[in-house]
Motif scaffolding. Structure first.
Motif, PDB file in Angstrom:
ATOM      1  N   MET A 248       0.830  -1.201   0.000  1.00  0.00           N
ATOM      2  CA  MET A 248       0.000   0.000   0.000  1.00  0.00           C
ATOM      3  C   MET A 248       0.870   1.259   0.000  1.00  0.00           C
TER       4      MET A 248
ATOM      5  N   LYS B 244       1.933   1.948  -3.382  1.00  0.00           N
ATOM      6  CA  LYS B 244       0.845   2.470  -4.204  1.00  0.00           C
ATOM      7  C   LYS B 244       0.637   3.965  -3.988  1.00  0.00           C
ATOM      8  N   ILE B 245       0.812   4.441  -2.742  1.00  0.00           N
ATOM      9  CA  ILE B 245       0.571   5.865  -2.472  1.00  0.00           C
ATOM     10  C   ILE B 245       1.853   6.695  -2.582  1.00  0.00           C
ATOM     11  N   GLY B 246       2.942   6.059  -3.014  1.00  0.00           N
ATOM     12  CA  GLY B 246       4.149   6.804  -3.327  1.00  0.00           C
ATOM     13  C   GLY B 246       5.168   6.949  -2.224  1.00  0.00           C
TER      14      GLY B 246
ATOM     15  N   TYR C 272      -1.506  10.073   5.701  1.00  0.00           N
ATOM     16  CA  TYR C 272      -0.884   9.541   4.490  1.00  0.00           C
ATOM     17  C   TYR C 272      -1.871   9.024   3.444  1.00  0.00           C
ATOM     18  N   LYS C 273      -3.149   9.196   3.667  1.00  0.00           N
ATOM     19  CA  LYS C 273      -4.162   8.727   2.714  1.00  0.00           C
ATOM     20  C   LYS C 273      -4.027   7.220   2.469  1.00  0.00           C
ATOM     21  N   ASN C 274      -3.877   6.484   3.557  1.00  0.00           N
ATOM     22  CA  ASN C 274      -3.771   5.027   3.447  1.00  0.00           C
ATOM     23  C   ASN C 274      -4.933   4.462   2.643  1.00  0.00           C
ATOM     24  N   ASP C 275      -4.626   3.563   1.735  1.00  0.00           N
ATOM     25  CA  ASP C 275      -5.676   2.888   0.975  1.00  0.00           C
ATOM     26  C   ASP C 275      -6.109   1.653   1.770  1.00  0.00           C
TER      27      ASP C 275
END
Length: 463
Positions: free
Chosen positions: A44, A47-49, A205-208
């Motif tokens: 993850m 994915k979010i960089g 962190y806008k965790n998915d």
């Protein structure tokens, strides 16, 4: 290596604190779940960089090496690492260097342990479900062979009415069916993913979390971060479910102890699952059922212990909840072993149809049938029929006979209202098969119960 959390501390922890604070002596059992969670979390982060593809690969390779070391008993579980989470993270940093320090971005040990422990609980739930299915199948196989085997049905541990042995075994089976339903409901209620909520308030962190929930096999992410890190209902649900199983096992064990005694001799427990006396050479002790009966108190205690830990905690994470795991680990291991050995005892015990029948021929088991005959065929009110039947029982007692052994002419002479044909209803097999209502002990009804349960098991296995 210094503590991964120790930046603001001036003095090292004492050895006594390390011993008191550490959970790694028992939470090492969560290592598979911790590595799995770290892999999904790092995926993850990529994915979010936060991580590059190369860094992700390094982390996964490092985690795989750690997993292999643990499997090969080469991993050093150091009490200075406190818990399994820090032990694996420290080992990863030693292995791959600075990249390993990025893994803990956007997570806390609070959501990490919530994930690991929940995964353990859910896996244990499913494993115990399978053990229950196996045990139910064994019980049904026994029941199929004994739908015509007459035994005394008892209330208050006194002879009551004739039943067949298969019917009694189906009664046991129904307890485990409810246990399975409880476990299934608990699994569905708790199949939500804790990872990604951080320490107690979420992360920036806008965790998915949807992605992680899907990859880990959960229904969805948990809804509220504060609740997530403080929730141990999933563990209490399992402890309650296991306590119910322990109680049911204990009741069955009690009957196995009774039935294996010389006073009953309904069953004989295999020598492989019995022990002897150190002083009395003739003894054959039913130690397995006795231990099964005794272990229920241990499992109940684990449930109450965790309830006591949780009852006064404020919301969000508290260190008190470190006390949750040993209770759950112990109950899972106790119930798993109990179900396995109970299944083997049942599979290997011998059953005496003759002794069951002989015991059914005392205690006037068909007395209720006599009262019903007086109501149905002689037009006598039930309370009066009850009284007449009691007088006939007393007469049989005076002759040291069971009422099923009385001659019809004798009974006709005891009360002028009694009609011919009364002797037939006192036959034990007829008495048993007369109870032909749904759920009754008649052989045909017992067979239907077995078939219904078998269909239920088949459907359960298909889910």
């Amino acid at each position: 290596m210094a503590k991964l959390w120790g930046g603001r501390f001036q003095a090292e922890n004492t050895k006594l604190l390390e011993q008191f604070n550490a959970s790694i002596p028992f939470d090492y059992k969560l290592w598979k779940y911790d590595i799995l969670g770290s892999k999904i979390h790092s995926k993850m982060l990529c994915k979010i960089g936060v991580l590059s593809e190369e860094e992700l690969m390094l982390i996964h390779q490092g985690l795989d090496r750690i997993a292999k070391d643990i499997q090969d008993n080469l991993f050093n579980f150091d009490i200075a690492d406190e818990d399994i989470h820090m032990a694996i993270e420290s080992a990863l940093i030693r292995d791959i260097g600075e990249v390993g320090k990025k893994l803990h971005t956007a997570r806390s040990r609070n959501d990490q342990v919530a994930l690991d422990f929940r995964l353990y609980v859910l896996d244990s739930n499913q494993q115990i479900q399978q053990l229950l299915i196996t045990l139910m199948q064994t019980l049904l196989e026994i029941a199929k062979d004994h739908i015509h085997t007459i035994m005394p049905g008892m209330t208050h541990l006194q002879h009551a009415q004739p039943v067949n042995f298969g019917f009694h075994i189906v009664a046991w089976c129904m307890n485990f069916k409810r246990d399975l339903e409880r476990l299934s409901n608990s699994y569905a209620r708790n199949n939500y993913m804790p990872l990604g909520v951080g320490a107690m308030a979420g992360t920036p962190y806008k965790n998915d979390r949807d992605m992680m929930a899907k990859d880990l096999g959960f229904i969805a992410p948990t809804l509220n971060a504060m609740d997530t890190v403080s929730d141990r209902d999933f563990a209490l649900d399992l402890l309650y479910d296991l306590s119910m199983i322990a109680m049911h096992i204990s009741r069955i064990a009690e009957e196995l102890v009774l039935w294996s005694s010389y006073e009953f001799k309904f069953i004989d427990i295999s020598d492989a699952y019995a022990t002897g006396s150190s002083i009395m050479p003739q003894k054959k002790n039913p130690d397995v059922p006795e231990l099964l009966r005794g272990k229920s108190g241990r499992v109940f205690g684990n449930l109450f212990a965790l309830l006591s830990v949780m009852k006064g905690l404020p919301f969000a994470y508290n260190k008190d909840t470190q006390e949750d795991k040993e209770r759950v680990f112990d109950s899972v291991e106790t119930i798993s072993l109990s179900l396995e050995i109970l299944n083997e005892v049942l599979n290997t015990m011998s059953i005496s149809k003759e002794n069951m029948l002989r015991m059914a021929q005392v205690g006037h088991l068909s007395a209720t049938d006599l009262a019903d005959f007086l109501v149905r065929e002689c037009g006598i009110a039930f309370r009066e029929a009850h009284h007449i039947t009691g007088k006939i029982v007393a007469y049989a007692e005076s002759k040291n006979q069971d009422i099923s052994m009385l001659d019809e002419e004798e009974m006709l002479g005891l009360d002028s209202r009694i009609k011919k044909g009364v002797k037939a209803v006192l036959n034990l097999e007829a008495s048993m098969n007369a109870r032909d209502s749904i759920g009754g002990t008649a052989s045909i009804q017992t067979q239907k119960q077995i078939e219904t349960l078998q269909e239920w098991i088949n459907h359960y296995n298909e889910k």
